[in-house]
Write a protein that holds these residues in place. Structure first.
Motif, PDB file in Angstrom:
ATOM      1  N   LEU A  20       0.823  -1.204   0.000  1.00 52.32           N
ATOM      2  CA  LEU A  20       0.000   0.000   0.000  1.00 52.32           C
ATOM      3  C   LEU A  20       0.863   1.262   0.000  1.00 52.32           C
ATOM      4  O   LEU A  20       0.596   2.216  -0.733  1.00 52.32           O
ATOM      5  CB  LEU A  20      -0.916   0.003   1.225  1.00 52.32           C
ATOM      6  CG  LEU A  20      -1.825   1.207   1.402  1.00 52.32           C
ATOM      7  CD1 LEU A  20      -2.845   1.272   0.277  1.00 52.32           C
ATOM      8  CD2 LEU A  20      -2.521   1.140   2.743  1.00 52.32           C
ATOM      9  N   SER A  44      -1.869  10.203  -1.416  1.00 53.72           N
ATOM     10  CA  SER A  44      -2.134   8.840  -1.852  1.00 53.72           C
ATOM     11  C   SER A  44      -3.286   8.843  -2.839  1.00 53.72           C
ATOM     12  O   SER A  44      -4.233   9.613  -2.700  1.00 53.72           O
ATOM     13  CB  SER A  44      -2.489   7.970  -0.645  1.00 53.72           C
ATOM     14  OG  SER A  44      -2.869   6.686  -1.052  1.00 53.72           O
ATOM     15  N   SER A  45      -3.209   7.966  -3.822  1.00 52.83           N
ATOM     16  CA  SER A  45      -4.308   7.839  -4.779  1.00 52.83           C
ATOM     17  C   SER A  45      -5.451   7.016  -4.191  1.00 52.83           C
ATOM     18  O   SER A  45      -6.554   7.037  -4.710  1.00 52.83           O
ATOM     19  CB  SER A  45      -3.814   7.196  -6.069  1.00 52.83           C
ATOM     20  OG  SER A  45      -3.270   5.929  -5.790  1.00 52.83           O
ATOM     21  N   ARG A  46      -5.177   6.314  -3.103  1.00 51.91           N
ATOM     22  CA  ARG A  46      -6.195   5.502  -2.433  1.00 51.91           C
ATOM     23  C   ARG A  46      -6.333   5.955  -0.992  1.00 51.91           C
ATOM     24  O   ARG A  46      -5.371   6.406  -0.381  1.00 51.91           O
ATOM     25  CB  ARG A  46      -5.794   4.026  -2.447  1.00 51.91           C
ATOM     26  CG  ARG A  46      -5.744   3.438  -3.818  1.00 51.91           C
ATOM     27  CD  ARG A  46      -5.258   2.024  -3.808  1.00 51.91           C
ATOM     28  NE  ARG A  46      -5.825   1.240  -2.723  1.00 51.91           N
ATOM     29  CZ  ARG A  46      -5.416   0.023  -2.417  1.00 51.91           C
ATOM     30  NH1 ARG A  46      -4.457  -0.537  -3.103  1.00 51.91           N
ATOM     31  NH2 ARG A  46      -5.968  -0.636  -1.430  1.00 51.91           N
ATOM     32  N   LEU A  47      -7.523   5.807  -0.444  1.00 48.60           N
ATOM     33  CA  LEU A  47      -7.708   6.104   0.972  1.00 48.60           C
ATOM     34  C   LEU A  47      -7.065   5.014   1.810  1.00 48.60           C
ATOM     35  O   LEU A  47      -7.096   3.838   1.449  1.00 48.60           O
ATOM     36  CB  LEU A  47      -9.202   6.192   1.306  1.00 48.60           C
ATOM     37  CG  LEU A  47      -9.926   7.417   0.788  1.00 48.60           C
ATOM     38  CD1 LEU A  47     -11.423   7.303   1.100  1.00 48.60           C
ATOM     39  CD2 LEU A  47      -9.364   8.676   1.396  1.00 48.60           C
ATOM     40  N   ILE A  48      -6.475   5.411   2.911  1.00 45.59           N
ATOM     41  CA  ILE A  48      -5.839   4.467   3.827  1.00 45.59           C
ATOM     42  C   ILE A  48      -6.698   4.414   5.079  1.00 45.59           C
ATOM     43  O   ILE A  48      -7.050   5.453   5.646  1.00 45.59           O
ATOM     44  CB  ILE A  48      -4.404   4.912   4.165  1.00 45.59           C
ATOM     45  CG1 ILE A  48      -3.582   5.040   2.882  1.00 45.59           C
ATOM     46  CG2 ILE A  48      -3.754   3.932   5.126  1.00 45.59           C
ATOM     47  CD1 ILE A  48      -2.215   5.649   3.085  1.00 45.59           C
ATOM     48  N   HIS A  49      -7.032   3.208   5.497  1.00 45.33           N
ATOM     49  CA  HIS A  49      -7.889   3.020   6.666  1.00 45.33           C
ATOM     50  C   HIS A  49      -7.229   3.645   7.897  1.00 45.33           C
ATOM     51  O   HIS A  49      -6.017   3.594   8.060  1.00 45.33           O
ATOM     52  CB  HIS A  49      -8.133   1.522   6.896  1.00 45.33           C
ATOM     53  CG  HIS A  49      -9.237   1.256   7.853  1.00 45.33           C
ATOM     54  ND1 HIS A  49      -9.044   1.221   9.202  1.00 45.33           N
ATOM     55  CD2 HIS A  49     -10.565   1.033   7.645  1.00 45.33           C
ATOM     56  CE1 HIS A  49     -10.203   0.972   9.793  1.00 45.33           C
ATOM     57  NE2 HIS A  49     -11.140   0.855   8.865  1.00 45.33           N
ATOM     58  N   GLN A  81      -3.435  12.762   5.737  1.00 45.77           N
ATOM     59  CA  GLN A  81      -3.564  12.160   4.411  1.00 45.77           C
ATOM     60  C   GLN A  81      -4.389  13.047   3.511  1.00 45.77           C
ATOM     61  O   GLN A  81      -5.447  13.537   3.888  1.00 45.77           O
ATOM     62  CB  GLN A  81      -4.227  10.792   4.504  1.00 45.77           C
ATOM     63  CG  GLN A  81      -4.392  10.145   3.153  1.00 45.77           C
ATOM     64  CD  GLN A  81      -5.167   8.856   3.217  1.00 45.77           C
ATOM     65  OE1 GLN A  81      -5.677   8.479   4.252  1.00 45.77           O
ATOM     66  NE2 GLN A  81      -5.278   8.185   2.114  1.00 45.77           N
ATOM     67  N   SER A  83      -5.923  12.486  -0.152  1.00 41.60           N
ATOM     68  CA  SER A  83      -6.067  11.474  -1.197  1.00 41.60           C
ATOM     69  C   SER A  83      -6.056  12.068  -2.598  1.00 41.60           C
ATOM     70  O   SER A  83      -5.897  11.361  -3.564  1.00 41.60           O
ATOM     71  CB  SER A  83      -7.334  10.650  -0.989  1.00 41.60           C
ATOM     72  OG  SER A  83      -8.450  11.496  -1.016  1.00 41.60           O
TER      73      SER A  83
END
Length: 97
Positions: A20, A44-49, A81, A83
């Motif tokens: 990730l 980040s191109s994706r959300l991180i939990h 973060q 995104s």
């Protein structure tokens, strides 16, 4: 901007977390003058939990700063973060107005 694994090469993580973080860039790292708070700004191109971010904060505090003489309870690590990369975000705002 640099990749997360370039900025924190000595950080040991699980394999899924490493995969990730290969897609994450670090925009900025800052520390307060009294060295009690470290801030890490990620893109980040994706959300991180949130649990993954909390584990990452704990790993940075315990693994990287324990060896350098910091008492782990006196150092807080906060990860912010974003995104959407700022350039894209500003471009989106400009076209929306």
């Amino acid at each position: 901007m640099r990749g997360f694994l370039e900025v924190f090469p000595g950080l040991h993580m699980t394999e899924p977390m490493t995969e990730l973080l290969e897609m994450v860039e670090v925009e900025k790292v800052s520390m307060t003058r009294d060295r009690s708070l470290l801030r890490v700004y990620l893109i980040s191109s994706r959300l991180i939990h949130r649990k993954s971010i909390m584990d990452l904060e704990k790993g940075i505090r315990d693994q990287l700063f324990r060896e350098s003489g910091f008492r782990s309870k006196s150092l807080s690590v906060i990860i912010f973060q974003n995104s959407i990369p700022r350039r894209s975000f500003y471009k989106y705002i400009r076209t929306a107005c």
